[in-house]
Write a protein that holds these residues in place. Structure first.
Motif, mmCIF file in Angstrom:
data_model
loop_
_atom_site.group_PDB
_atom_site.id
_atom_site.type_symbol
_atom_site.label_atom_id
_atom_site.label_comp_id
_atom_site.label_asym_id
_atom_site.label_seq_id
_atom_site.Cartn_x
_atom_site.Cartn_y
_atom_site.Cartn_z
ATOM 1 N N ALA A 25 -4.494 25.646 28.674
ATOM 2 C CA ALA A 25 -3.308 25.125 27.978
ATOM 3 C C ALA A 25 -3.698 24.255 26.791
ATOM 4 O O ALA A 25 -3.193 24.436 25.687
ATOM 5 C CB ALA A 25 -2.421 24.346 28.944
ATOM 6 N N ALA A 26 -4.592 23.308 27.029
ATOM 7 C CA ALA A 26 -4.946 22.348 25.975
ATOM 8 C C ALA A 26 -5.799 22.997 24.889
ATOM 9 O O ALA A 26 -5.446 22.968 23.713
ATOM 10 C CB ALA A 26 -5.669 21.157 26.575
ATOM 11 N N VAL A 29 -4.282 27.345 24.126
ATOM 12 C CA VAL A 29 -2.902 27.519 23.660
ATOM 13 C C VAL A 29 -2.630 26.620 22.460
ATOM 14 O O VAL A 29 -2.139 27.076 21.431
ATOM 15 C CB VAL A 29 -1.887 27.258 24.786
ATOM 16 N N ARG A 30 -2.972 25.349 22.579
ATOM 17 C CA ARG A 30 -2.691 24.410 21.480
ATOM 18 C C ARG A 30 -3.586 24.640 20.271
ATOM 19 O O ARG A 30 -3.101 24.773 19.152
ATOM 20 C CB ARG A 30 -2.855 22.974 21.963
ATOM 21 N N GLU A 31 -4.879 24.654 20.505
ATOM 22 C CA GLU A 31 -5.814 24.683 19.388
ATOM 23 C C GLU A 31 -6.038 26.077 18.807
ATOM 24 O O GLU A 31 -6.019 26.257 17.602
ATOM 25 C CB GLU A 31 -7.153 24.082 19.819
ATOM 26 N N GLY A 34 -2.211 27.789 18.500
ATOM 27 C CA GLY A 34 -1.294 26.953 17.738
ATOM 28 C C GLY A 34 0.105 26.915 18.308
ATOM 29 O O GLY A 34 1.079 26.825 17.568
ATOM 30 N N ASP A 35 0.222 26.981 19.626
ATOM 31 C CA ASP A 35 1.538 27.008 20.267
ATOM 32 C C ASP A 35 1.653 25.873 21.278
ATOM 33 O O ASP A 35 0.670 25.223 21.620
ATOM 34 C CB ASP A 35 1.742 28.363 20.944
ATOM 35 N N ASP A 36 2.855 25.647 21.774
ATOM 36 C CA ASP A 36 3.133 24.600 22.747
ATOM 37 C C ASP A 36 3.038 25.171 24.156
ATOM 38 O O ASP A 36 3.856 26.014 24.537
ATOM 39 C CB ASP A 36 4.531 24.029 22.506
ATOM 40 N N PRO A 37 2.056 24.734 24.953
ATOM 41 C CA PRO A 37 1.888 25.293 26.296
ATOM 42 C C PRO A 37 3.030 24.938 27.258
ATOM 43 O O PRO A 37 3.126 25.514 28.332
ATOM 44 C CB PRO A 37 0.567 24.692 26.779
ATOM 45 N N SER A 39 6.300 25.296 26.526
ATOM 46 C CA SER A 39 7.502 25.915 25.965
ATOM 47 C C SER A 39 8.178 26.919 26.892
ATOM 48 O O SER A 39 9.273 27.378 26.602
ATOM 49 C CB SER A 39 7.149 26.621 24.655
ATOM 50 N N TYR A 43 1.298 32.748 28.634
ATOM 51 C CA TYR A 43 0.106 32.997 27.824
ATOM 52 C C TYR A 43 -0.873 33.798 28.661
ATOM 53 O O TYR A 43 -1.206 33.418 29.772
ATOM 54 C CB TYR A 43 -0.517 31.681 27.371
#
Length: 116
Positions: A25-26, A29-31, A34-37, A39, A43
């Protein structure tokens, strides 16, 4: 449960399968995506050997991690690139079942109109 309106993103590049839900997630997904885990999106991540899949999603109360390994054969994956790809819920269900999800295509659905 996989519902029709569910947003599903698949990372096309293999990931380190030692990562757990928080790492996926961190870091990914984020890095990477580029999305909000958190949401509600599912994924999907693949292993290098293509016989394993991990999925991470926020269910409203916590992160859910699903891990599956096929006993024989491999999952059908999109070509390896540095990107992300969107799947339909039907394609995700086919992928998890080990089927060729790329043969499924969205249909245009028209609703009948009421006549007087």
């Amino acid at each position: 449960m996989i519902t029709a309106g569910l947003r599903v993103l698949i990372a096309t590049k293999p990931v380190d399968f030692r990562r757990g839900a928080d790492g996926l997630a961190a870091a990914l997904v984020r890095e990477t995506l580029g999305d909000d885990p958190f949401s509600g999106t599912i994924y999907v991540f693949r292993s290098k050997r293509a016989d394993r899949v991990k999925m991470v999603a926020w269910d409203g109360t916590g992160l859910v991690l699903l891990w599956k390994r096929l006993e024989s054969g491999a999952f059908k994956w999109p070509p390896i690139t540095d990107g992300v790809m969107r799947l339909t819920s039907a394609q995700l269900a086919a992928l998890v079942d080990g089927m060729d999800w790329s043969r499924l295509h969205a249909r245009d659905v028209t609703r009948p109109t009421a006549t007087s």
